[in-house]
Every structure is written in structure tokens, then in C-alpha cells.
Motif scaffolding. Structure first.
Motif, PDB file in Angstrom:
ATOM      1  N   ILE A  66       0.785  -0.974  -0.068  1.00  0.00           N
ATOM      2  CA  ILE A  66       0.170   0.092  -0.102  1.00  0.00           C
ATOM      3  C   ILE A  66       0.934   1.341   0.050  1.00  0.00           C
ATOM      4  O   ILE A  66       1.533   1.506   0.854  1.00  0.00           O
ATOM      5  CB  ILE A  66      -0.707   0.181   1.257  1.00  0.00           C
ATOM      6  N   LEU A  67       0.514   1.728  -1.245  1.00  0.00           N
ATOM      7  CA  LEU A  67       1.886   3.094  -1.172  1.00  0.00           C
ATOM      8  C   LEU A  67       1.322   4.424  -0.446  1.00  0.00           C
ATOM      9  O   LEU A  67       0.131   4.483  -0.303  1.00  0.00           O
ATOM     10  CB  LEU A  67       1.962   3.362  -2.706  1.00  0.00           C
ATOM     11  N   ASP A  68       2.223   5.002  -0.022  1.00  0.00           N
ATOM     12  CA  ASP A  68       1.910   6.388   0.796  1.00  0.00           C
ATOM     13  C   ASP A  68       0.707   7.133  -0.122  1.00  0.00           C
ATOM     14  O   ASP A  68       1.214   7.353  -1.616  1.00  0.00           O
ATOM     15  CB  ASP A  68       3.008   7.314   0.795  1.00  0.00           C
ATOM     16  N   GLY A  69      -0.210   7.719   0.569  1.00  0.00           N
ATOM     17  CA  GLY A  69      -1.066   8.553  -0.175  1.00  0.00           C
ATOM     18  C   GLY A  69      -2.249   7.673  -0.746  1.00  0.00           C
ATOM     19  O   GLY A  69      -3.193   8.180  -1.170  1.00  0.00           O
ATOM     20  N   SER A  70      -2.036   6.341  -0.655  1.00  0.00           N
ATOM     21  CA  SER A  70      -3.518   5.365  -1.087  1.00  0.00           C
ATOM     22  C   SER A  70      -4.562   5.849  -0.038  1.00  0.00           C
ATOM     23  O   SER A  70      -4.487   6.179   1.072  1.00  0.00           O
ATOM     24  CB  SER A  70      -3.050   4.148  -0.833  1.00  0.00           C
ATOM     25  N   ASP A  71      -5.843   5.592  -0.681  1.00  0.00           N
ATOM     26  CA  ASP A  71      -6.943   5.267   0.067  1.00  0.00           C
ATOM     27  C   ASP A  71      -7.185   3.870   0.597  1.00  0.00           C
ATOM     28  O   ASP A  71      -7.191   3.114   0.006  1.00  0.00           O
ATOM     29  CB  ASP A  71      -8.250   5.802  -0.765  1.00  0.00           C
ATOM     30  N   VAL A  72      -7.423   4.020   2.020  1.00  0.00           N
ATOM     31  CA  VAL A  72      -7.872   2.452   2.729  1.00  0.00           C
ATOM     32  C   VAL A  72      -8.989   2.805   3.420  1.00  0.00           C
ATOM     33  O   VAL A  72      -9.386   3.934   3.876  1.00  0.00           O
ATOM     34  CB  VAL A  72      -6.489   2.337   3.563  1.00  0.00           C
ATOM     35  N   ILE A  73      -9.606   1.618   3.904  1.00  0.00           N
ATOM     36  CA  ILE A  73     -10.755   1.635   4.596  1.00  0.00           C
ATOM     37  C   ILE A  73     -10.265   0.226   5.769  1.00  0.00           C
ATOM     38  O   ILE A  73      -9.867  -0.722   5.329  1.00  0.00           O
ATOM     39  CB  ILE A  73     -11.969   1.212   4.119  1.00  0.00           C
ATOM     40  N   LEU A  74     -10.377   0.662   6.966  1.00  0.00           N
ATOM     41  CA  LEU A  74      -9.904  -0.133   7.972  1.00  0.00           C
ATOM     42  C   LEU A  74     -10.908  -1.114   8.565  1.00  0.00           C
ATOM     43  O   LEU A  74     -11.993  -0.376   8.958  1.00  0.00           O
ATOM     44  CB  LEU A  74      -9.017   0.223   9.109  1.00  0.00           C
TER      45      LEU A  74
END
Ligand SMILES: [Mn+2]
Length: 124
Positions: A66-74
């Protein structure tokens, strides 16, 4: 807008894996481009559940995928120690969890925490 990655905690258990799949299903229906992922290989219990239901396991991520700046949902976690090592460099859109709140962010996000009990005195 790029893809949003959805994942539970490291050493994933069944609720981590299944909640990433369920959340990906919901977010897809809401129109977001998402991918359910896992921070480790599903355990035997989870393998059984997925096989029984005929569902494919989510993509397994290595640290750094997961690259820096990616959108994620935990899902199923919010403790940075149980997540990707660059959690403070990604954009957390949402958290859906049932654990104690350990994370703080410098920006607002959708946060749902519901103390779902799996066992009488055991939150996992
Ligand atoms: Mn879990």
C-alpha cells in the motif's frame, strides 16, 4: 480517484477476513472502486469458512504494497501496531471496528465502533 484498499489486522482471523469482504461488497454497491485485502494468510478456520461458502480469499498484502497517499478503509482494527507500517502516510477514509479506539488522525473520517461480542468476555 484510485482504488481503495480494505483490510483488517495482521495475523487475520475470520472476522478480519470476512469483514473486509463484506465491506468491499458494500462499498462497491455504493460506487467506490475497492479491493478486499488481508495483512496475512487466512488461518485454517477462515479457510474452512471461505471454502464452505465458495468465496475466494482476499488478496494478501505484503508490507509496502500500500503506497503512501493511498485511500484505505480499515475493518476489525484501528491499532496502528496491528496495521500496515505506513498507516500514518495513507488516507484512511473509514474505520469499521469493534475494538478499543487506539488511533488518532489529524483529519476527520467516518468511524463506526460497535462493541460486538463474539464470546462472553472476549473481544477479538
Ligand atoms: Mn479480528
Amino acid at each position: 480517484m484510485g482504488k481503495t484498499y480494505i483490510f483488517g489486522h495482521k495475523n487475520p482471523d475470520t472476522d478480519s477476513i470476512t469483514s473486509s469482504l463484506v465491506m468491499a461488497n458494500l462499498e462497491t454497491k455504493l460506487g467506490r472502486d475497492v479491493e478486499a485485502c488481508a495483512l496475512g494468510t487466512p488461518n485454517k478456520e477462515t479457510e474452512y469458512v471461505l471454502n464452505y461458502l465458495g468465496i475466494s480469499a482476499p488478496k494478501i498484502l505484503k508490507d509496502g504494497d500500500i503506497l503512501d497517499g493511498s485511500d484505505v478503509i480499515l475493518v476489525d482494527h484501528n491499532n496502528p501496531e496491528e496495521s500496515i507500517s505506513n498507516l500514518d502516510s495513507v488516507n484512511i477514509l473509514k474505520i469499521v471496528d469493534h475494538h478499543c479506539v487506539k488511533l488518532s488522525t489529524s483529519y476527520p473520517l467516518y468511524y463506526r465502533a460497535e462493541p460486538v461480542r463474539m464470546h462472553r468476555d472476549n473481544y477479538v
